[in-house]
Enzyme design. Structure first.
Site, short mmCIF file in Angstrom:
data_model
loop_
_atom_site.label_atom_id
_atom_site.label_comp_id
_atom_site.label_asym_id
_atom_site.label_seq_id
_atom_site.Cartn_x
_atom_site.Cartn_y
_atom_site.Cartn_z
N LYS A 1 60.70 62.90 87.20
CA LYS A 1 61.23 61.82 87.84
C LYS A 1 61.72 61.05 86.75
CE LYS A 1 59.99 58.22 90.05
NZ LYS A 1 60.19 56.84 89.71
N ASN A 2 60.73 60.38 86.08
CA ASN A 2 61.10 59.39 85.04
C ASN A 2 61.82 59.71 83.82
OD1 ASN A 2 59.81 57.46 86.95
ND2 ASN A 2 58.05 57.07 85.39
N ARG B 1 60.52 59.22 97.20
CA ARG B 1 61.26 58.69 96.18
C ARG B 1 60.78 59.43 94.67
NH1 ARG B 1 60.42 52.92 94.41
NH2 ARG B 1 61.36 54.14 92.51
N CYS C 1 60.28 43.56 92.80
CA CYS C 1 59.74 44.69 93.08
C CYS C 1 58.27 44.64 93.76
CB CYS C 1 59.95 45.86 91.96
SG CYS C 1 58.75 47.03 92.00
N ASP D 1 50.72 54.58 86.40
CA ASP D 1 50.92 55.33 87.50
C ASP D 1 50.21 56.43 88.04
OD1 ASP D 1 53.65 53.96 87.56
OD2 ASP D 1 54.68 55.88 86.46
N ARG E 1 58.50 42.32 86.97
CA ARG E 1 59.38 43.49 86.50
C ARG E 1 60.75 42.94 86.08
NH1 ARG E 1 58.76 49.23 89.21
NH2 ARG E 1 58.74 50.13 87.11
C1 UD1 Z 1 58.50 52.73 83.59
C2 UD1 Z 1 58.29 53.78 84.77
C3 UD1 Z 1 57.28 53.46 85.84
C4 UD1 Z 1 55.84 52.89 84.99
C5 UD1 Z 1 56.16 52.19 83.78
C6 UD1 Z 1 54.99 51.97 82.88
C7 UD1 Z 1 60.36 54.49 85.16
C8 UD1 Z 1 61.70 54.86 86.06
N1 UD1 Z 1 59.31 54.02 85.61
O1 UD1 Z 1 58.80 51.64 84.36
O2 UD1 Z 1 57.18 54.61 86.66
O3 UD1 Z 1 55.02 52.52 85.95
O4 UD1 Z 1 57.17 52.70 83.02
O5 UD1 Z 1 54.56 53.09 82.54
O6 UD1 Z 1 60.59 55.16 84.17
N2 UD1 Z 1 59.03 43.87 81.38
C9 UD1 Z 1 59.27 42.75 81.10
N3 UD1 Z 1 60.61 42.59 80.52
C10 UD1 Z 1 61.49 43.76 80.49
C11 UD1 Z 1 60.99 44.92 80.88
C12 UD1 Z 1 59.67 45.09 81.16
O7 UD1 Z 1 58.49 41.78 81.12
O8 UD1 Z 1 62.48 43.57 80.24
C13 UD1 Z 1 57.40 44.05 81.88
C14 UD1 Z 1 57.25 44.75 83.13
O9 UD1 Z 1 57.25 43.75 84.24
C15 UD1 Z 1 55.77 45.39 83.05
C16 UD1 Z 1 55.78 45.73 81.65
O10 UD1 Z 1 56.76 44.89 80.85
O11 UD1 Z 1 54.69 44.35 83.57
C17 UD1 Z 1 55.95 47.35 81.51
O12 UD1 Z 1 57.28 47.57 82.04
P1 UD1 Z 1 58.10 48.91 81.47
O13 UD1 Z 1 57.36 49.87 80.58
O14 UD1 Z 1 59.22 48.45 81.11
O15 UD1 Z 1 58.19 49.87 82.98
P2 UD1 Z 1 59.43 50.43 83.58
O16 UD1 Z 1 60.45 50.91 82.36
O17 UD1 Z 1 59.95 49.50 84.57
#
Ligand code: UD1
Length: 426
Positions: free
Chosen positions: A22-23, A403, A120, A311, A125
């Site tokens: 999915k990701n 999902r 979320c 995850d 996030r």
């Molecule tokens: C992706 C995956 C999710 C997985 C996560 C971590 C998808 C669709 N989802 O989520 O399944 O759990 O990686 O492996 O691919 N953060 C900020 N600012 C930002 C972006 C992120 O503070 O602009 C923080 C987030 O709140 C979180 C951390 O960084 O605490 C890591 O998030 P991130 O690696 O970006 O996860 P996602 O891409 O949302």
């Protein structure tokens, strides 16, 4: 609202084919915006999330055609012409990954207006890293009324970007924009999740120039246009890990196929220490556990790849509920990702959460009860618990599960589980 009913106690024996990730699929779909040529994705999972994003892409003018031949699911994405650069709240709020259309829209058309993804349940996030990266690439960004308006009338330009911490989404988003920026972009402290490598390789097949794939420094030489491509989505390592834990929990022997064992090494290591046999095969793994032998408690800390995936944290916690001894589970990626703990408690698990750490004391057995899914990965952990809980477990709010898990009940039933979906008010 659908629910899932599970009668616990059956061993799992058989074979489960793993679907496309999915990701990865979601980001590959966003890449289709970058070209007026068709992008054909095979091994496409059919999930609520891919459907949501498909709908958003269609609203932007992308033709989306699903087909199936010889059991192989594929979807053709053809962004012949972008007819809208507006991604409304209703289509973005359901799924955070939709936000990643912003960068490709900017790269292709020079402007876009995309809703902020909103909160979320697993934490705040934010998308600050995404926006910082895009503005470093030359976009002028304004936030108003819950929307991001971005313009780059003269196109995006390459930049040196060092992320303050590792983010999967921000790395992918920056890459999706930088492949068509003028000049060179260097992304430092990039995330190294396999799905990012999959996206980078697909973009390369489309004509992008990316060096350092699978490392934490990506160097991208912008090109003026990209081609279409045929791309097979990487197997879902989280689905593989979830079924591996399910097999370990229920006992028996399950062969996971169409998968790649090396993508879940961190989980395998912990499972082996807990007393589970995990044997890599040519196209996946065999997971075997003698139910007569009790599992051992093992500590886990979530980390960015190649560390233990956040995850898979809920699933592993479920496994530890029956292990002998005390297991400490630390969550370092998301601040509020223990909502499954009280639900597991309803089944008789002994879990105490304090300051980002859960202490799990293994119990003899779990007892079935009604429980509620709170997020995608938490929901599968409740199903896994239901497989061994005595009596019946009913998991409510399974739309979370839909999902990200394709044909979950079917795959588990094929291995002997007693699990069925209750439709609506049933
Ligand atoms: C992706 C995956 C999710 C997985 C996560 C971590 C998808 C669709 N989802 O989520 O399944 O759990 O990686 O492996 O691919 N953060 C900020 N600012 C930002 C972006 C992120 O503070 O602009 C923080 C987030 O709140 C979180 C951390 O960084 O605490 C890591 O998030 P991130 O690696 O970006 O996860 P996602 O891409 O949302």
């Amino acid at each position: 609202m659908d629910r899932i009913a599970i009668h616990g106690g059956a061993r799992l024996n058989g074979s489960i084919p793993i679907s496309g990730a999915k990701n990865s699929a979601l980001k590959l779909m966003a890449a289709s915006i970058l070209t007026d040529r068709p992008l054909r994705l095979t091994n496409m999972p059919r999930l609520a999330d891919t459907k949501f994003l498909g709908r958003l892409l269609q609203a932007l003018g992308v033709e989306v055609t699903e087909s199936e031949s010889g059991g192989e699911q594929e979807t053709l994405f053809h962004a012949r012409e972008i007819t809208s650069t507006f991604a409304p709240y209703d289509l973005v709020r359901q799924m955070r990954a939709s936000f990643n259309v912003l960068g490709p829209l900017l790269a292709r058309t020079g402007h876009a207006r995309v809703s902020l993804p909103g909160g979320c349940t697993i934490g705040a996030r934010p998308v600050d890293l995404h926006l910082d990266a895009l503005s470093r690439l030359g976009a002028a960004i304004q936030l108003e009324e819950g929307y991001v308006s971005a313009v780059a009338p003269d196109g995006l330009r390459g930049a040196e970007i060092e992320f303050p911490f590792v983010s999967v989404g921000a790395t992918e988003h920056a890459m999706l924009a930088a492949v068509m920026a003028r000049g060179t972009t260097v992304l430092r402290r990039a995330a190294m999740e396999p799905e990012i490598g999959d996206l980078a390789r697909c973009l390369t097949a489309m004509g992008a120039r990316i060096e350092g794939i699978d490392t934490d420094v990506l160097t991208i030489e912008g090109v003026t246009s990209l081609n279409g491509a045929d791309w097979s989505v990487i197997p879902d390592r989280i689905e593989m890990g979830s079924f591996a834990v399910a097999a370990a929990m229920a006992g028996g022997e399950v062969r996971l196929t169409r998968a790649r064992a090396e993508l879940m090494t961190a989980l395998t290591e912990k499972m082996v220490r807990a007393g589970v046999e995990v044997t890599p095969t040519e196209d996946g793994v065999i997971v075997r556990r003698d139910p007569a032998v009790r599992l051992r408690a093992v500590d886990v800390e979530t980390e960015v790849y190649p560390g233990f995936a956040t995850d898979l944290q809920a699933q592993f916690m479920t496994l530890m509920t029956l292990a002998e001894g005390e297991s400490r589970i630390r969550e370092t990626i998301f601040e509020n990702r223990f909502m499954h703990a009280p639900e597991l408690g309803r089944l008789g698990a002994d879990i105490h959460v304090h300051a980002g750490e859960a202490v799990v004391r293994g119990v003899d057995h779990l007892i079935g009860a009604p429980v509620m899914a709170t997020d995608l990965r938490a929901s599968v952990s409740l199903v896994i618990a239901g497989l061994v809980a005595q009596g019946e477990t009913i998991v409510d709010r399974v739309y979370h599960l839909d999902r990200g898990f394709e044909r979950l009940e079917e795959k588990l039933t094929a291995c002997g589980a007693d699990i069925r979906r209750l439709k609506g008010d049933e």
